[in-house]
Design a protein around this motif. Structure first.
Motif, short mmCIF file in Angstrom:
data_model
loop_
_atom_site.label_atom_id
_atom_site.label_comp_id
_atom_site.label_asym_id
_atom_site.label_seq_id
_atom_site.Cartn_x
_atom_site.Cartn_y
_atom_site.Cartn_z
N UNK A 4 37.76 19.51 68.52
CA UNK A 4 37.62 20.88 68.98
C UNK A 4 37.85 20.91 70.48
N UNK A 5 38.66 21.89 70.92
CA UNK A 5 38.93 22.02 72.36
C UNK A 5 39.37 23.45 72.64
N UNK A 6 38.72 24.07 73.62
CA UNK A 6 39.04 25.45 74.01
C UNK A 6 39.11 26.38 72.80
N UNK A 7 38.18 26.21 71.89
CA UNK A 7 38.09 27.10 70.74
C UNK A 7 39.00 26.78 69.58
N UNK A 8 39.85 25.75 69.72
CA UNK A 8 40.75 25.34 68.64
C UNK A 8 40.12 24.18 67.88
N UNK A 9 40.04 24.31 66.56
CA UNK A 9 39.50 23.26 65.71
C UNK A 9 40.62 22.69 64.86
N UNK A 10 40.71 21.36 64.80
CA UNK A 10 41.63 20.69 63.88
C UNK A 10 40.79 20.05 62.79
N UNK A 11 41.15 20.32 61.53
CA UNK A 11 40.35 19.81 60.44
C UNK A 11 41.18 19.24 59.31
N UNK A 12 40.56 18.33 58.56
CA UNK A 12 41.22 17.73 57.41
C UNK A 12 41.08 18.65 56.20
N UNK A 13 42.23 19.01 55.62
CA UNK A 13 42.28 19.86 54.44
C UNK A 13 42.53 18.96 53.22
N UNK A 14 41.63 18.93 52.24
CA UNK A 14 41.77 17.98 51.13
C UNK A 14 42.89 18.34 50.17
N UNK A 15 43.13 17.46 49.19
CA UNK A 15 44.11 17.74 48.15
C UNK A 15 43.77 19.04 47.42
N UNK A 27 48.66 16.17 48.60
CA UNK A 27 49.06 17.18 49.58
C UNK A 27 47.98 17.44 50.64
N UNK A 28 47.10 16.46 50.85
CA UNK A 28 46.10 16.61 51.91
C UNK A 28 46.78 16.64 53.27
N UNK A 29 46.33 17.54 54.14
CA UNK A 29 46.93 17.68 55.46
C UNK A 29 45.92 18.16 56.48
N UNK A 30 46.43 18.72 57.56
CA UNK A 30 45.60 19.16 58.68
C UNK A 30 45.80 20.66 58.90
N UNK A 31 44.70 21.34 59.23
CA UNK A 31 44.76 22.75 59.59
C UNK A 31 44.32 22.90 61.05
N UNK A 32 45.03 23.74 61.80
CA UNK A 32 44.56 24.19 63.11
C UNK A 32 43.93 25.56 62.93
N UNK A 33 42.72 25.73 63.48
CA UNK A 33 41.90 26.90 63.18
C UNK A 33 41.36 27.51 64.47
N UNK A 34 41.36 28.82 64.55
CA UNK A 34 40.68 29.51 65.64
C UNK A 34 39.19 29.49 65.32
#
Length: 509
Positions: A241-252, A259-266
């Motif tokens: 998390x940095x400056x309000x941006x969250x990066x998270x692991x999105x499961x299958x 197809x598990x990947x990453x989401x960038x989230x406000x």
């Protein structure tokens, strides 16, 4: 050659600013002494600071009292924020000011009799409105009042370590709870905590026992001390998390979908701003930095009954991905645990308790792997990482604490108290490693030769009779020193009354 981090001789500096316990010393400068002369307020004793510290001497041992009803898995969580040594358990957070030991404070985890705490994070150093603050999160269950149903909560507190006052607090419902006790279905547990040291924002991974969490078993709780608000993002576990941006692991999306990947989230709204496919079967978030989130992924191959492992970094601004190959197989590593130095380096080690070992370092500016080696490499021992701070990695080998350069992974030379490298060619402390001058105990600071265990206690709560004489690598570091935990031993307090001992290391170089 591995170099020792901490001098073998522990300086028994009790940090009380000992003046014989005379209460008159606290009178204001407007008062006068018995001779009618103007009295001045005594200055707070100074403690040296180094950024980052590269040598320490053992200076205080604070008892961590046990308490009635403590849960079996309630292990002490330690931290170092500015000049305050911290210890937390399910009961709350306690701070010991190492510059002014008369300043001791405690913040309870909950004030409600109906609330049970089931998990806690390490207290982490952040800034809130320019102040040195500790942020800590608790997993709780409110048994309910009246017609209110029991629910699982994530409580986040930001505490001004100088005053021991709460700067902000956010409580977020995350699940329903069925039953009682810390093992009840729906009781939340905390998987990891990502933090922004400049804003104090946090993203906390939470999972509930059973499938009683709203919509999903796993979630991320984003919380901001400025707005005192939180957001729950279902199905995602945070990687940074940095400056309000969250990066998270999105499961299958389903079993064996790959197809598990990453989401960038406000964080403030919970809105997904970017989807980044990594085509993994299993994806675990690691400790993130200010510019990149880091993840460990595996893909299962049914034909060969094996897993292919990879390490990924994701740029928080652009979503750009860098893929790295770990040195160990998925079977041997068991995944990875990582530590951030709060500047630009991420250091990871394998998570498996036994078997081959690995250590590797990433550059947070580029997301790329910069160095690494395994226990199968010739000539080097893979140490246990305990902390990282501002370019230095603090590690423990079987024989001693050691320093590593976070950028290169190379051993750093043992530093003397004067700040220059030790001239000794072996791992034994040299004359320069022995505290001298203001670092040496003097007069009232040291127990006399006939001191009993009770005589070794300071006004600030330190009891050096509890120290076992075996210095270890710190688990948390600030410019004012480091801390680690030790099992109760020795006399004085009575080991049966203690949960643990918080050992404070004063920096000498």
């Amino acid at each position: 050659m591995l170099r020792p981090l901490i001098t073998a001789t522990a300086a028994v500096v009790l940090l009380a600013g000992c003046s014989g316990g005379d209460d008159k010393a606290s009178e204001s400068s407007s008062g006068s002494d018995n001779n009618g002369q103007q009295a001045s307020t005594p200055a707070t004793p100074a403690v040296p600071s180094f950024d980052p510290p590269k040598a320490f001497t053992t200076a205080a041992a604070y008892p961590v009292p046990d308490f009635k009803g403590r849960e079996l898995y309630d292990d002490p969580k330690l931290g170092m924020v500015g000049q305050v040594a911290l210890v937390a358990n399910y009961r709350g957070l306690t701070g010991h000011d190492v510059v002014d030991p008369s300043k001791i404070w405690e913040i309870e985890s909950t004030a409600a009799d109906t609330t049970v705490v089931s998990d806690a994070t390490d207290p982490i150093a952040v800034k809130v409105n320019g102040k040195d603050a500790a942020v800590i999160a608790y997993a709780e269950a409110d048994k309910g009042n009246g017609t209110q149903k029991p629910q699982g909560l994530v409580l986040v507190q930001w505490i001004d370590v100088a005053s021991g006052q709460k700067l902000a607090e956010v409580s977020t419902p995350v699940s329903t709870v069925n039953g009682t006790g810390v093992a009840a279905a729906g009781m939340p547990s905390l998987t990891n905590l990502q933090y922004d040291p400049q804003t104090g924002q946090v993203a906390i991974g939470v999972t509930a026992r059973g499938n009683l969490i709203v919509k999903t078993q796993n979630a991320t709780v984003y919380a901001d001390p400025q707005t005192k608000k939180s957001t729950v993002v279902p199905a995602v576990l945070p990687g940074a998390v940095h400056n309000g941006v969250v990066a998270g692991a999105n499961p299958e999306s389903k079993t064996d979908a790959g197809d598990a990947g990453v989401l960038l989230i406000d964080g403030a709204t919970g809105k997904v701003t970017k989807q980044i496919p990594l085509k993994q079967g299993f994806l675990t978030p690691l400790t993130g930095g200010a510019k990149h989130a880091f993840f460990y992924g595996t893909v299962y191959a049914g034909a060969t009954i094996s897993e292919t492992a990879a390490l990924f970094s994701v740029d928080l601004s652009t979503g750009t991905v860098v893929k790295s190959a770990p040195g160990l197989s998925a079977r041997d590593s068991g995944g990875y645990a990582c530590t951030w130095d709060q500047v630009s380096s991420i250091v990871c080690t394998e998570a498996a308790a036994t078997g081959p070992q690995e250590i590797l370092g990433f550059d947070d500016n580029t997301g790329k792997k910069e160095w690494g080696f395994t226990s199968e490499s010739a000539g080097r021992v893979v140490p246990r990482v305990t902390a990282a701070f501002h370019g230095v990695v603090y590690v423990q080998t079987e024989k001693q604490p050691v320093l590593l350069d976070a950028k290169t992974g190379q051993d750093l030379p043992s530093a003397s108290t004067s700040g220059s490298p030790s001239a000794s060619s072996n791992d034994s402390p040299s004359a320069g490693d022995t505290p001298s001058g203001n670092d040496s105990p003097s007069g009232n600071d040291s127990p006399s030769s006939g001191a009993t265990p009770s005589d070794s206690r300071s006004a600030g709560g330190s009891d050096m009779s509890l120290y076992d004489g075996k210095p270890a690598s710190p688990v948390a570091v600030s410019p004012y020193g480091g801390v680690y935990g030790q099992l109760p031993t020795g006399g004085g307090y009575g080991s049966g009354d203690l949960q643990s001992v918080l050992v404070y290391l004063k920096p000498t170089a």
